[in-house]
Enzyme design. Structure first.
Site, short mmCIF file in Angstrom:
data_model
loop_
_atom_site.label_atom_id
_atom_site.label_comp_id
_atom_site.label_asym_id
_atom_site.label_seq_id
_atom_site.Cartn_x
_atom_site.Cartn_y
_atom_site.Cartn_z
N THR A 188 0.81 -1.25 0.05
CA THR A 188 0.06 -0.03 0.15
C THR A 188 0.94 1.25 -0.02
OG1 THR A 188 -1.66 1.40 1.22
CG2 THR A 188 -0.17 -0.25 2.55
N GLU A 334 -4.95 -2.67 4.91
CA GLU A 334 -4.76 -3.04 5.92
C GLU A 334 -5.75 -4.00 6.50
OE1 GLU A 334 -3.87 -0.01 4.83
OE2 GLU A 334 -1.99 0.82 5.71
N LYS A 444 -5.72 10.67 -2.50
CA LYS A 444 -6.23 9.67 -3.36
C LYS A 444 -6.94 10.49 -4.69
CE LYS A 444 -7.69 5.13 -2.30
NZ LYS A 444 -8.38 4.24 -1.61
N TRP A 449 -3.15 6.56 -4.59
CA TRP A 449 -2.53 7.25 -3.70
C TRP A 449 -1.31 8.07 -4.05
CZ3 TRP A 449 -5.11 8.00 0.50
CH2 TRP A 449 -5.88 7.19 1.05
P1 AMP Z 1 -6.61 1.78 0.27
O1 AMP Z 1 -5.63 1.20 1.40
O2 AMP Z 1 -5.72 2.22 -0.86
O3 AMP Z 1 -7.62 0.85 -0.25
O4 AMP Z 1 -7.02 2.98 0.76
C1 AMP Z 1 -8.05 2.99 1.93
C2 AMP Z 1 -8.20 4.42 2.23
O5 AMP Z 1 -9.28 4.87 1.43
C3 AMP Z 1 -9.19 4.44 3.68
O6 AMP Z 1 -8.52 4.27 4.57
C4 AMP Z 1 -9.88 5.60 3.42
O7 AMP Z 1 -9.17 6.60 3.66
C5 AMP Z 1 -10.13 5.78 1.93
N1 AMP Z 1 -11.64 5.16 1.88
C6 AMP Z 1 -11.92 3.89 1.37
N2 AMP Z 1 -13.27 3.73 1.27
C7 AMP Z 1 -13.68 4.93 1.68
C8 AMP Z 1 -15.11 5.51 1.74
N3 AMP Z 1 -16.26 4.39 1.54
N4 AMP Z 1 -15.18 6.55 1.91
C9 AMP Z 1 -14.16 7.42 2.08
N5 AMP Z 1 -12.89 6.98 1.89
C10 AMP Z 1 -12.65 5.56 1.83
#
Ligand code: AMP
Length: 552
Positions: A188, A334, A444, A449
């Site tokens: 990640t 995670e 994001k 990211w």
């Molecule tokens: P990733 O590890 O790349 O899947 O990113 C996870 C992160 O994306 C989370 O910790 C949030 O900051 C953001 N995220 C994922 N789903 C949502 C959602 N439904 N609404 C707002 N932020 C989200």
């Protein structure tokens, strides 16, 4: 009195929660069910069972042993699904390589994960060729090829995927081993610093599968069942496509893997294959709904989970106007990833469309077994009043138990015995979470990211720059885009323009150091940058100022 463990009859079988146990029944019960790979291939669950055996035994012949790591660089395909099963079922670790990272980051992840074999699609050969000399030795490459022609490559290819399968045994007998065995790993970039490896065991993936199944069981709003046709539109390299391919296979549904994401092609597949269930980030849904082809496709039977970023209300409304059952999910790399689904409770089904939209756009209710809290800095629970924000911390059976080979950051992630998401949210009286902000200093954009700190470092390397701050600002297409604030050195102010800073960053993107979507669309020259009382860049204030401007 202390708790007593159960007695075990010596001959009793202590059933381990292994991924192989997800595959057995669907292959037997739905042997003719279809698995489609874009326009390239149609096969059945019977084929899936046989090919998983062939792939595992073929890999074993290449020398793959339990504990080894097998990496995959492919578009979403029937092959990827086969790897989801065969590699962990062998006792090896599946490393799903994020092909959207910059080549330098890909190199870092391959070496850090200690990949032994890399399965690579012809289209990604140039990435590996460019970094080949720095991939640590003893790697074998297996080619995944849809072109039918042998590619010209400087890479030393051991064999081709179908040739490997041809040498394998369709009836390969998979061993038992402890359910805590590592099954998958991936990286990640959703934290500051270098990419971090997360990892999941067989038990965790099985538990995740069953909890998601329990949350989506049945018919009606936001449900996934045996009659559905499944098309994932979140990449298989990213948190196992949210783990839903394991759910779909357990259910025995028809599955459609789309290859590279091209909006018109995705819509063609939805129509041609009668797709009824998908998941994607908001940007993809937005692209599908903006495609002229959408007018030729009936989406009224389509259920789609939106995650990765918040579901904007306007986008949800647009989808609802086409009859799409759209709702939010939340999780992170995670967390395997699913933590919540924003499904409607039964008493909400009679509500009017506007009120239902509010629920669909919340972040959701925790799925079974997830303990989700919103806490203050001392880890005290905050009131469930829909307005008191705090950090979201979680426990569940399927959370990564650390970052790979990184005890210090692992401890920070897990401080106090709860996994810290770095997200800020509120919980309402109905128990729905809504993410309102983020503690982590990352942006994001289109589901990927970008690290603000990395961008600031690169901008600061420019000889004319005195100070720099990068924040994410809302963007209707990409969710967020980076915005750079730059203070120039006094004597340089007249000589440097926005294009010069962007060109400076584009150069890092061309060298593979920065991903190409990391280059900000906007660079603003300012006199000073807001700071906190201790002199740190005050990102909250900056975001507040520029969010407002971007809305104006
Ligand atoms: P990733 O590890 O790349 O899947 O990113 C996870 C992160 O994306 C989370 O910790 C949030 O900051 C953001 N995220 C994922 N789903 C949502 C959602 N439904 N609404 C707002 N932020 C989200």
């Amino acid at each position: 009195m202390s708790a007593k463990p159960i007695d075990r009859t010596p001959s009793a079988y202590a059933y381990p929660l292994l991924i192989k146990n997800l595959l057995r029944n669907p292959v037997r019960q739905f042997p003719e069910q279809e698995i489609v790979y874009g326009d390239f291939k149609r096969q059945t669950y019977r084929d899936l069972g046989e090919r998983v055996g062939r792939l595992a035994s073929g890999l074993a012949k290449l020398g793959v042993k339990p504990g080894d790591t097998v990496a995959v660089m492919d578009w979403d395909s029937h092959r990827y699904l086969e790897c989801f099963f065969a590699v962990p079922m062998l006792g090896a670790v599946l490393h799903t390589v994020n092909i959207r990272l910059s080549p330098e980051q890909i190199l870092y992840t391959i070496n850090h994960a200690e990949d032994d074999v890399i399965l690579v699609n012809t289209e990604f050969l140039p990435i590996l060729e460019a970094i080949r000399d720095r991939i640590e030795p003893v790697k074998q490459f297996v080619l995944l090829n849809d072109t039918g022609q042998a590619p010209a490559t400087a890479l030393d290819i051991t064999t081709e995927y179908e040739a490997l399968l041809a040498t394998g045994d369709p009836d390969y007998r998979f061993p038992d081993f402890p359910e805590d065995t590592r099954a998958t790993t991936f990286y990640t970039t959703g934290t500051t610093g270098l990419p971090k490896g997360v990892y999941f065991s067989h038990r965790q993936l099985v538990m995740h599968t069953f909890s998601v199944l329990a949350a989506v069981a049945g018919t009606g709003q936001g449900r996934f069942n045996r009659e559905d046709v499944y098309l994932p539109i979140t990449p298989m390299f990213h948190v196992h496509a949210w783990g839903i391919p394991y759910v779909a296979t357990t259910l025995g549904v028809k599955q459609v893997y789309p290859g590279r994401y091209v909006p018109e092609h995705l819509l063609t597949l939805i129509q041609r294959e009668n797709v009824t269930f998908s998941h994607c980030v908001p940007t993809i849904l937005q692209m599908l709904l903006a495609s002229p082809k959408v007018n030729e496709v009936d989406l009224s039977r389509w259920k789609v989970i939106i995650g990765g970023s918040a579901l904007p209300r306007a986008l949800a409304k647009q989808a609802r106007d086409r009859g799409v059952d759209v709702f939010t999910a939340y999780g992170m790399s995670e967390t395997c990833p699913i933590l919540t689904f924003a499904q409607l409770k039964p008493h909400m089904l009679g509500w009017d469309e506007e009120r239902q939209l509010d629920i669909r756009c919340k972040t959701g209710l925790p799925v079974p077994l997830v303990e989700l809290r919103v806490v203050d800095e001392e880890m005290n629970d905050l009131p469930h009043d829909g307005k008191t924000p705090g950090e979201v911390v979680v426990r569940a059976p399927w959370l990564t138990q650390g970052y790979l080979k990184d005890p210090r950051n692992s401890e920070t992630l897990w401080r106090g015995g709860y996994l810290h998401t770095g997200d800020i949210g509120v919980i309402d009286e109905e128990g729905y979470l809504k993410i309102t902000d983020r503690l982590k200093d990352v942006i994001k954009t289109g589901g990927e990211w970008v690290s603000s700190l990395e961008l600031e470092d690169l901008i600061l390397k420019h000889p004319a720059v005195a100070e720099a701050a990068v924040v994410g600002i809302p963007d209707p297409k990409w969710g967020e885009r980076p915005l750079a604030l730059v203070v120039l050195k006094h004597d340089q102010a007249d000589q440097i323009n926005e294009a010069a800073i962007r060109d400076w960053l584009k150069d890092f993107a061309d060298k593979g150091i920065l991903s190409k979507w990391g280059v900000p669309d906007q660079v603003l020259f300012v006199e000073s940058i807001p700071k906190t009382s201790v002199g740190k860049l005050d990102k909250k204030v900056i975001r507040g100022q520029y969010d407002e401007k971007s809305k104006a």
